[in-house]
Scaffold this active site. Structure first.
Site, mmCIF file in Angstrom:
data_model
loop_
_atom_site.group_PDB
_atom_site.id
_atom_site.type_symbol
_atom_site.label_atom_id
_atom_site.label_comp_id
_atom_site.label_asym_id
_atom_site.label_seq_id
_atom_site.Cartn_x
_atom_site.Cartn_y
_atom_site.Cartn_z
ATOM 1 N N CYS A 1 0.828 -1.210 0.000
ATOM 2 C CA CYS A 1 0.000 0.000 0.000
ATOM 3 C C CYS A 1 0.859 1.256 0.000
ATOM 4 O O CYS A 1 0.687 2.140 -0.832
ATOM 5 C CB CYS A 1 -0.921 -0.015 1.216
ATOM 6 S SG CYS A 1 -1.706 1.558 1.533
ATOM 7 N N CYS B 1 -1.585 1.790 -2.976
ATOM 8 C CA CYS B 1 -2.543 2.884 -2.775
ATOM 9 C C CYS B 1 -1.914 4.279 -2.776
ATOM 10 O O CYS B 1 -2.416 5.184 -3.435
ATOM 11 C CB CYS B 1 -3.269 2.737 -1.454
ATOM 12 S SG CYS B 1 -3.590 1.076 -0.929
ATOM 13 N N LYS C 1 -0.098 5.388 -6.060
ATOM 14 C CA LYS C 1 -1.151 5.326 -7.074
ATOM 15 C C LYS C 1 -2.076 6.522 -6.978
ATOM 16 O O LYS C 1 -2.352 7.208 -7.956
ATOM 17 C CB LYS C 1 -1.905 3.992 -6.895
ATOM 18 C CG LYS C 1 -3.168 3.787 -7.655
ATOM 19 C CD LYS C 1 -4.398 4.257 -6.930
ATOM 20 C CE LYS C 1 -4.829 3.518 -5.710
ATOM 21 N NZ LYS C 1 -5.391 2.212 -5.871
ATOM 22 N N TYR D 1 -7.953 -3.781 -11.611
ATOM 23 C CA TYR D 1 -8.040 -2.362 -11.248
ATOM 24 C C TYR D 1 -6.661 -1.715 -11.270
ATOM 25 O O TYR D 1 -6.518 -0.541 -11.596
ATOM 26 C CB TYR D 1 -8.788 -2.153 -9.924
ATOM 27 C CG TYR D 1 -8.035 -2.432 -8.668
ATOM 28 C CD1 TYR D 1 -7.260 -1.462 -8.063
ATOM 29 C CD2 TYR D 1 -8.118 -3.681 -8.042
ATOM 30 C CE1 TYR D 1 -6.571 -1.718 -6.899
ATOM 31 C CE2 TYR D 1 -7.437 -3.945 -6.873
ATOM 32 C CZ TYR D 1 -6.662 -2.962 -6.303
ATOM 33 O OH TYR D 1 -5.989 -3.208 -5.146
ATOM 34 N N GLU E 1 -6.110 1.640 -13.367
ATOM 35 C CA GLU E 1 -5.654 2.826 -12.646
ATOM 36 C C GLU E 1 -4.336 3.340 -13.230
ATOM 37 O O GLU E 1 -4.188 4.544 -13.465
ATOM 38 C CB GLU E 1 -5.478 2.503 -11.151
ATOM 39 C CG GLU E 1 -6.806 2.323 -10.428
ATOM 40 C CD GLU E 1 -6.649 1.962 -8.950
ATOM 41 O OE1 GLU E 1 -7.631 2.142 -8.205
ATOM 42 O OE2 GLU E 1 -5.567 1.492 -8.547
ATOM 43 N N HIS F 1 -26.437 20.256 -1.076
ATOM 44 C CA HIS F 1 -26.503 20.877 -2.383
ATOM 45 C C HIS F 1 -25.403 21.903 -2.542
ATOM 46 O O HIS F 1 -25.188 22.690 -1.626
ATOM 47 C CB HIS F 1 -27.877 21.529 -2.530
ATOM 48 C CG HIS F 1 -28.189 21.951 -3.923
ATOM 49 N ND1 HIS F 1 -28.226 21.062 -4.974
ATOM 50 C CD2 HIS F 1 -28.465 23.165 -4.433
ATOM 51 C CE1 HIS F 1 -28.530 21.727 -6.077
ATOM 52 N NE2 HIS F 1 -28.675 22.999 -5.778
ATOM 53 N N GLU G 1 -25.350 13.861 -3.363
ATOM 54 C CA GLU G 1 -26.795 14.012 -3.174
ATOM 55 C C GLU G 1 -27.594 13.221 -4.200
ATOM 56 O O GLU G 1 -28.793 13.021 -4.031
ATOM 57 C CB GLU G 1 -27.206 15.488 -3.167
ATOM 58 C CG GLU G 1 -27.047 16.194 -4.499
ATOM 59 C CD GLU G 1 -27.529 17.658 -4.472
ATOM 60 O OE1 GLU G 1 -28.530 17.948 -3.814
ATOM 61 O OE2 GLU G 1 -26.888 18.491 -5.129
#
Lengths: 526, 613
Positions: free
Chosen positions: B175, B180, B183, B316, B320, B588, B593
């Site tokens: 990681c 992670c 990346k 992935y 990525e 908003h 939302e």
């Protein structure tokens, strides 16, 4: 409708649309609608006064459910002469242009980050206000258009008229040209919203100042700006003005973000101050004068020391609160009661006013959060109840919101103060942490104000009472947790949620330190 | 068939015939765990006077003990049966002291009189460590630190075997070093490229063509990683965890050989072990792959810009990497054997791919490389790739500066001596099967993270599993790691966040007729002025109609998908329904939302495109 008049294409459409639902106006300007009302057959099932978020949502929902609906909407130009189209505050002079200008400011930050991430961007990139403003304004106009089309599609009659009550079933509409129309309806919804307050007691305030009603429609850069007020509107505007490279000062009489968690508020303003916004705390404006070179000379008083200060600005923006738009409605003719102080309309849980078939929603109703999504939901639920579709009442608890200051502040539920006031300090547990967003590292940004706190009841299962998040994308982060809090999530449930790595939101699932413990909540290591 | 009331027809063996062999094995492990974990372990029955005497004895000696009251647990009879197999003693109390079987009440009192009991009690752990963790990645470090916080003597053995290209890195595992963290930072660099293009529309003025410099980015990222490595080391030191930068290999039960960079060997023993060695990128096993290709293990510290790149794979990791490489301006092709993002919702996966395609990433579908040749040396050099179609006898060739393999990952479990102590691994994947308390078939050996069979390869999952494991082993806690409804986000150019089931999986489990899928396309406010495409961002939820429209899958494709998904994942822990989503007020204007206003069902076939202006 001056704003929409800019779009030549709209003009013909509006002209045709405006008169279609009505027979030609009588010479006197008053139609015979009142007569039919008197005969017991009102013109409309539902008449909505105000074409903002709440009013339009209510009107469209009712029309969808088969009712005959009209919207009466009129934008009184601001003292500076700014006017706009249908859609209300949010679309024209609120959330939408605000978030876009906020985003423009954030992009400025990204441009500064970019070289550290390997992009060969020039060091000083100037910003062109006019270009941004035009883009924002064009987008807003496209939304105005969209609202008009939606009303038409749902067969809602739209009257661009100033409304006032004649009696409890009849409303008088007056066009810009002075023509009058009487409209009667079985149910009437007042959704006229609010407008910025001018501190008219201050010399020069009205003549020389602008408000949030104007700032988004300025064609030229406001230049060096004094923002007066500590409301979220004040801080958001000051934030993006600073971010766009303008010399910006905020003058606050007492506290920023009243009603919000005060620890969070302090962090919001700390961040702004460390990013170039100047703050004058505990001061009030004494006078605003226009100098020969058209600059504004502002004199203020420091409340603590009594000393006066003076500076010149290009723009003075008042953001000292909003006033409900109820004064010209002749509410007394219908018998609708208001709070004499706030001028807001008193409503019950069903949004009904003192007159059972007249309702009020949105910013104009007393005790309601002044937020677009609450107005929309309240409007839709009201329409559903009026049409017998549902009995659900609007739940105004745990409404999430986000302040789009340079460092965004998202929250839902109770502030720490409110939780302590309601439950007592001994019964409240606050979990908190400072954190550093991963993207800040390479960008060499200061994360001193990136902070999260979760306010819980201390007694197991420690239900979450409030969540407060300060950091990038706070709105996006807060939304899902708002749902969790609505479902009565406990501290343990949030902690058992696996994080999404690497995000800022995952920090919420890692809050271990209680304030009570006195342990250091700052970032350890990297 | 008629039968008298109250008399059951038996189709299966009677329940009293005991446990299945699997369940028996499982229970045996659990009991051995209890015996190993407690200085004094008493199997007892709450009403037994002999048991009571034994408990009083240990209390009077001031010795802590753990008790399992057989009459107070559901499977007490089974426990008794398995215990008798282990100890040849069927009665209670049945007592263990420091893992030594003591016997019953009388023998314990005798041992007390003879001094044997005291001797056994004094005999503190005979092992060097309470816990040795093999692997200094997210899961291993979390477990080691938590155990140390609980007062245990802990060692971490960590060693990074260099890649075929010679890349190596510091403490922290995949990681931090090659996953992670770098990346997401390179993804951020790519997003900034987009932001720069957007910014002109928002009034920022600069004319020159903006170029990206790979070296500046990589150096900045590696500096950050360096600081993380350092702080991990510091954190271990602060918690008094012994860190040894050596390769760990089991040699016999409870004993491990640690080999350092210089080849020096040291042996350590421990009561318990946690395997957290993670996984490494797989190679194709074709001509030229190890010599000329790189993997994600090399990319993030590559000292030169990779140039025109072929990414092989559709994991992935592949998407990525392809995404950010294209985002910083490189010519990128992705070679896909079959489908994108296997295991993820395929509708979402295709949308992820099509957004990438629209933004300049080329896709070669249904091809696999068969050979990689070097044409030119250099940084980068030039490579010729020959690939064949998976469907036709067609072969194609291409020339690239860099070939990045991202075809999956292989657990690092085959060369750590697991066979010496009998820890089972899945022959095919090399992964380690564990029970719901992360215990392998050898009771004192546990495993967390990417080495686990059938579990998720995600940092936060490994961290949570590691922490909870330490708390169960040493902290008297019982909470298990829950691998259900784990949210995740794929940081492709348009991010994809999800939590719960994919539509395919939901249909498989619940049947299509029991599901309602709500979905919509949306246009982020910030995209409007930027002139970015409408009807690209997409959100959907999958609800179980027969369970109150409970949300069992949530998917979003859009900016900041990770930030959006996290809170909803927390809400899904509480079992949210469509109604609750509808009742929640939106913030908003945000992307998040969108989930509060979903109206259109997929079944309705209604149009979900957003009208332009």
């Amino acid at each position: 409708m001056a704003a929409t008049a800019v779009l030549a294409a709209l003009r013909g459409f509006f002209g045709r649309f405006r008169w279609r639902p009505q027979a030609p106006a009588l010479a006197g300007g008053v139609r015979g609608a009142a007569r039919s009302a008197a005969a017991g057959r009102p013109d409309y099932d539902l008449l909505v006064i105000g074409g903002g978020s709440g009013g339009l949502a209510c009107a469209k929902e009712a029309a969808q459910l088969g009712k005959k609906v009209a919207v009466v909407d009129y934008v009184e130009p601001s003292p500076r002469g700014t006017r706009w189209g249908v859609g209300g505050t949010c679309v024209n002079v609120g959330c939408i242009p605000k978030k876009l200008m906020h985003h423009a400011a954030l992009l400025g930050g990204m441009i500064r980050d970019a070289p550290l991430y390997g992009w060969g961007v020039p060091q000083q990139v100037p910003h062109d206000w006019s270009k941004m403003a035009e883009a924002v304004q064009n987008y807003v106009k496209s939304l105005n258009w969209g609202h008009r089309v939606q009303l038409q599609e749902r067969k809602v009659s739209y009257f661009n008229m100033k409304a006032s009550f004649v009696d409890e079933h009849v409303v008088r509409g007056v066009t810009k040209g002075g023509k009058e129309t009487l409209l009667s309806a079985k149910h009437i919804v007042i959704a006229t919203g609010g407008r910025p307050r001018y501190p008219t007691e201050i010399e020069g305030a009205l003549e020389h100042g602008i408000t949030s009603d104007d700032i988004f429609w300025l064609k030229e850069s406001p230049g060096k700006t004094l923002v007066v007020g500590g409301s979220y509107v004040a801080l958001e505007c000051a934030g993006f003005l600073t971010g766009l490279g303008l010399d910006t000062t905020v003058m606050i009489r007492s506290i920023p973000l009243r009603g919000f968690d005060q620890q969070m508020s302090a962090l919001v303003t700390d961040y702004m101050a460390s990013h170039g916004t100047r703050f004058l705390r505990g001061c009030t404006v004494v006078s605003v004068k226009r100098l020969l070179d058209s600059q504004l000379q502002v004199t203020w008083k420091d409340l603590a020391s009594g000393q006066e200060g003076m500076d010149t600005f290009n723009t003075v923006l008042w953001a000292v609160g909003r006033v409900a738009e109820t004064r010209n409605l002749d509410l007394e003719k219908a018998g609708v009661n208001t709070n004499p102080k706030s001028k807001k309309i008193l409503v019950d849980a069903r949004e009904a006013t003192s007159v059972p078939h007249i309702y009020a929603i949105g910013d104009t109703a007393e005790g309601r959060p002044e937020l677009t999504p609450t107005a929309i939901m309240a409007g839709r639920l009201l329409a559903q109840r009026l049409c017998g579709q549902s009995k659900d009442l609007m739940d105004y608890d745990n409404v999430p919101t986000t302040v789009f200051t340079p460092l965004e502040y998202g929250c839902v539920g109770l502030s720490e103060e409110a939780a302590v006031a309601r439950h007592g300090a001994d019964h409240v547990e606050v979990y908190h942490a400072y954190y550093k967003p991963l993207e800040f590292t390479v960008a060499e940004r200061d994360a001193s104000q990136c902070y999260i706190k979760m306010v819980c009841l201390r007694k197991p299962p420690k239900p979450v009472l409030g969540l407060h998040f300060l950091g990038p994308n706070a709105g996006e982060v807060t939304q899902g947790f708002a749902l969790g809090i609505k479902c009565g999530a406990s501290y343990a449930q949030v902690m058992r949620t696996v994080g999404i790595h690497p995000t800022c939101a995952e920090e919420v699932t890692k809050l271990r330190i209680t304030k009570r413990s006195g342990m250091d909540p700052t970032v350890t290591g990297c | 068939m008629s039968s008298l009331p109250g008399r059951r027809t038996r189709h299966s063996p009677p329940e009293t015939s005991g446990l299945s062999s699997e369940a028996r094995e499982e229970l045996r492990r659990r009991l051995q765990g209890l015996i190993e974990d407690n200085r004094v372990m008493i199997f007892s029955k709450s009403y037994c006077p002999h048991s009571k005497r034994v408990k009083e004895l240990f209390s009077s000696l001031g010795v802590e003990y753990n008790i399992l009251e057989l009459d107070q647990v559901d499977d007490g009879a089974n426990v008794q049966e398995v215990l008798s197999e282990i100890t040849n003693q069927r009665t209670v109390p049945n007592i263990f002291v420091n893992k030594v079987h003591m016997g019953g009440c009388d023998r314990t009192f005798k041992a007390h009189q003879s001094g044997l009991l005291q001797k056994l009690l004094q005999k503190e752990s005979t092992y060097d460590y309470d816990l040795i963790v093999i692997g200094g990645g997210s899961g291993g470090l979390a477990c080691a630190q938590e155990a140390a916080i609980l007062g245990k003597k802990v060692m971490v053995l960590d060693f990074v075997v260099p890649t075929p290209q010679g890349t190596s890195w510091g403490l922290g595992g995949t990681c931090v070093n090659v996953g992670c963290i770098p990346k997401k930072l390179m993804h951020q660099a790519a997003l900034l490229g987009q932001a720069l293009r957007d910014s002109r529309k928002f009034g920022w003025e600069y004319n020159q063509q903006v170029k990206h410099n790979w070296e500046i980015m990589t150096e900045a990222i590696q500096n950050h990683i360096g600081s993380l490595n350092w702080s991990y080391g510091l954190s271990l030191k602060e918690k008094s965890v012994t860190y040894v930068n050596s390769y760990g290999e089991f040699v016999e039960h409870h004993k491990i050989k640690a080999t350092n960079r210089k080849g020096q060997e040291t042996y350590y023993t421990a009561a318990k072990f946690v395997i957290a060695t993670g996984a490494r990128p797989r190679y194709l096993e074709i001509q030229g792959d190890k010599e000329y290709c790189i993997t994600s293990d090399d990319l993030f510290s590559l000292p030169y810009c990779p140039g025109k790149t072929l990414v092989v794979g559709a994991s992935y990791v592949a998407l990525e990497c392809a995404g950010f490489l294209a985002g910083v301006g490189l010519d990128v092709t992705v070679m896909v054997r079959s489908i994108l993002l296997r295991g993820f919702d395929q509708e979402m996966a295709e949308k992820v791919g099509s957004y990438m395609e629209q933004h300049g990433v080329k896709f070669l579908r249904k091809f696999v490389p068969v050979m990689v040749q070097k044409l030119e040396k250099g940084s980068p050099g030039k490579l010729k790739v020959v690939a064949k179609s998976t469907q036709e006898p067609e072969t194609i060739e291409g020339v690239y500066n860099t070939v990045l393999l991202a075809i999956g990952r292989e657990s690092s479990t085959r060369k750590i001596g697991l066979e010496k102590i009998g820890v089972k691994i899945s022959e095919k994947s090399g992964k380690i099967p564990v029970n719901d308390i992360e215990q392998t078939n050898v009771p004192y050996v546990y495993a967390v993270g990417d080495v686990l069979d059938g579990k998720l390869e995600l940092t936060p999952v490994a961290i949570q599993a590691g922490k909870l494991l330490a708390r169960r082993l040493f902290g008297g806690r019982s909470e298990k790691c829950n691998y259900i409804n784990v949210p995740t986000t794929v940081f492709t150019p348009l991010e994809y966040g999800c939590c719960g089931l994919s539509e395919e999986k939901a249909i498989e489990i619940y049947k299509k007729e029991n599901l309602e899928v709500y979905h919509t396309l949306f246009w982020p406010l910030e995209w409007t002025i930027a002139g970015r495409e409408n009807n690209t961002c997409y959100a959907k939820i999958i609800c179980n109609k027969v369970d109150n429209n409970r949300v069992i899958g949530l998917h979003i494709l859009g900016p900041n998908a990770g930030e959006v998904t996290q809170g909803f994942a927390a809400a899904m822990k509480c079992g949210i329904t469509k109604q609750l989503l509808d009742d929640t007020i939106g913030i908003h204007p945000t992307c998040g939302e969108v989930f509060t206003t979903l109206e259109i069902t997929k079944a309705s076939g209604l149009d979900i495109t957003q009208k332009g202006c």
